[in-house]
Design a protein around this motif. Structure first.
Motif, mmCIF file in Angstrom:
data_model
loop_
_atom_site.group_PDB
_atom_site.id
_atom_site.type_symbol
_atom_site.label_atom_id
_atom_site.label_comp_id
_atom_site.label_asym_id
_atom_site.label_seq_id
_atom_site.Cartn_x
_atom_site.Cartn_y
_atom_site.Cartn_z
ATOM 1 N N ARG A 85 -5.059 -4.473 3.725
ATOM 2 C CA ARG A 85 -5.802 -3.828 2.638
ATOM 3 C C ARG A 85 -5.621 -2.313 2.694
ATOM 4 O O ARG A 85 -5.393 -1.672 1.657
ATOM 5 C CB ARG A 85 -7.280 -4.214 2.753
ATOM 6 C CG ARG A 85 -8.157 -3.764 1.605
ATOM 7 C CD ARG A 85 -9.518 -4.455 1.703
ATOM 8 N NE ARG A 85 -10.371 -4.066 0.600
ATOM 9 C CZ ARG A 85 -11.390 -3.212 0.702
ATOM 10 N NH1 ARG A 85 -11.677 -2.662 1.873
ATOM 11 N NH2 ARG A 85 -12.115 -2.910 -0.352
ATOM 12 N N ASP A 86 -5.715 -1.739 3.885
ATOM 13 C CA ASP A 86 -5.537 -0.297 4.030
ATOM 14 C C ASP A 86 -4.137 0.134 3.612
ATOM 15 O O ASP A 86 -3.961 1.163 2.937
ATOM 16 C CB ASP A 86 -5.794 0.125 5.481
ATOM 17 C CG ASP A 86 -7.258 0.048 5.866
ATOM 18 O OD1 ASP A 86 -8.108 -0.066 4.967
ATOM 19 O OD2 ASP A 86 -7.551 0.078 7.084
ATOM 20 N N ARG A 89 -4.006 -0.087 -0.275
ATOM 21 C CA ARG A 89 -4.859 0.898 -0.955
ATOM 22 C C ARG A 89 -4.205 2.276 -0.966
ATOM 23 O O ARG A 89 -4.352 3.032 -1.924
ATOM 24 C CB ARG A 89 -6.235 0.952 -0.296
ATOM 25 C CG ARG A 89 -7.082 -0.291 -0.572
ATOM 26 C CD ARG A 89 -8.414 -0.248 0.135
ATOM 27 N NE ARG A 89 -9.310 0.735 -0.445
ATOM 28 C CZ ARG A 89 -10.519 1.020 0.026
ATOM 29 N NH1 ARG A 89 -10.967 0.387 1.097
ATOM 30 N NH2 ARG A 89 -11.275 1.905 -0.558
ATOM 31 N N ASN A 92 -2.171 2.695 -3.988
ATOM 32 C CA ASN A 92 -2.914 2.620 -5.255
ATOM 33 C C ASN A 92 -3.176 1.201 -5.753
ATOM 34 O O ASN A 92 -3.252 0.965 -6.968
ATOM 35 C CB ASN A 92 -2.204 3.430 -6.359
ATOM 36 C CG ASN A 92 -2.099 4.900 -6.018
ATOM 37 O OD1 ASN A 92 -3.056 5.510 -5.540
ATOM 38 N ND2 ASN A 92 -0.920 5.480 -6.236
ATOM 39 N N GLU A 94 -5.852 -2.019 -5.899
ATOM 40 C CA GLU A 94 -7.259 -2.385 -5.749
ATOM 41 C C GLU A 94 -7.317 -3.752 -5.079
ATOM 42 O O GLU A 94 -7.036 -4.771 -5.705
ATOM 43 C CB GLU A 94 -7.950 -2.413 -7.117
ATOM 44 C CG GLU A 94 -8.009 -1.048 -7.785
ATOM 45 C CD GLU A 94 -8.760 -1.079 -9.105
ATOM 46 O OE1 GLU A 94 -9.335 -2.149 -9.435
ATOM 47 O OE2 GLU A 94 -8.762 -0.056 -9.806
#
Length: 217
Positions: A85-86, A89, A92, A94
């Motif tokens: 996820r990091d 993110r 860009n 979601e």
């Protein structure tokens, strides 16, 4: 087999941790007669995955239209999810707080490719590819209880060279089970081809559904 796997010109990429994942994914694709429109990429280990993912995101559409990511949840599903996820993110995307049961798919903004994520075995539990493959053992299989019995006995012995049951039980189980088939020691991918394993098992169908939603929307 390599001719069926190397598809460097395709704009759809499936990134996997290693060769076992590659051959299992390729065999499932072929067994379900999915369109041969995505390249399966061996990233040679989980530590190399973030760089491999980012490099392909930066190629953008139309060169790269969709990227599938297959990772083992291992011993901490949340930590694995938070790590990927990091990474996303920062590019860009979601990304939801937790993975979806049937595989996660995230739309890219502007020219960023669509991203799909599957955490082995089933997006919900701890584990790895070998746990996923265990779910493909036919329900009426007669060897499974004997494998469990033998491993249980061995794990109760004080043997320094024994595998760690907490982290490698799934590997020990599936490779013991495969060692007892008509052709002993058949690799996992080939075991699907030989129908020792059931490519129509419910979890496998969920995985195929995720591949279809990602690469054949």
């Amino acid at each position: 087999m390599s001719e069926n796997i190397s598809r460097k010109k395709f704009s759809f990429k499936l990134l996997v941790e290693g060769k076992d994942d590659l051959y299992v994914a390729a065999t499932i694709r072929n067994a379900h007669q999915l369109p041969d429109n995505f390249e399966i990429v061996d990233c040679e280990g989980v530590d190399k995955m973030p760089d491999q993912i980012v490099a392909r995101i930066k190629l953008q559409r139309p060169k790269i239209n969709a990227i599938g990511i297959v990772l083992d949840a291992d011993k901490d599903l949340k930590a694995r999810w938070d790590s990927i996820r990091d990474t996303l993110r920062k590019e860009n995307y979601e990304v939801p707080e937790s993975p979806e049961k049937d595989g996660t798919i995230i739309a890219g903004i502007d020219r960023n490719p669509t991203i799909g994520i599957w955490l082995m075995p089933d997006n919900l539990q701890l584990g790895m590819l070998e746990d996923f493959v265990q779910y493909l053992i036919p329900e009426n299989d007669l060897l499974r209880p004997y494998v469990s019995e033998v491993l249980g006995k061995i794990e109760g012995l004080n043997i320094d060279s024994l595998y760690n049951p907490q982290s490698h039980r799934a590997k020990a189980f599936i490779h013991t089970w495969l060692a007892w088939q008509k052709d002993p020691g058949t690799p996992m991918g080939l075991a699907l081809t030989k129908t020792y394993l059931d490519h129509n098992a419910e979890l496998c169908l969920r995985f195929v559904g995720w591949l279809n939603r990602l690469f054949n929307p």
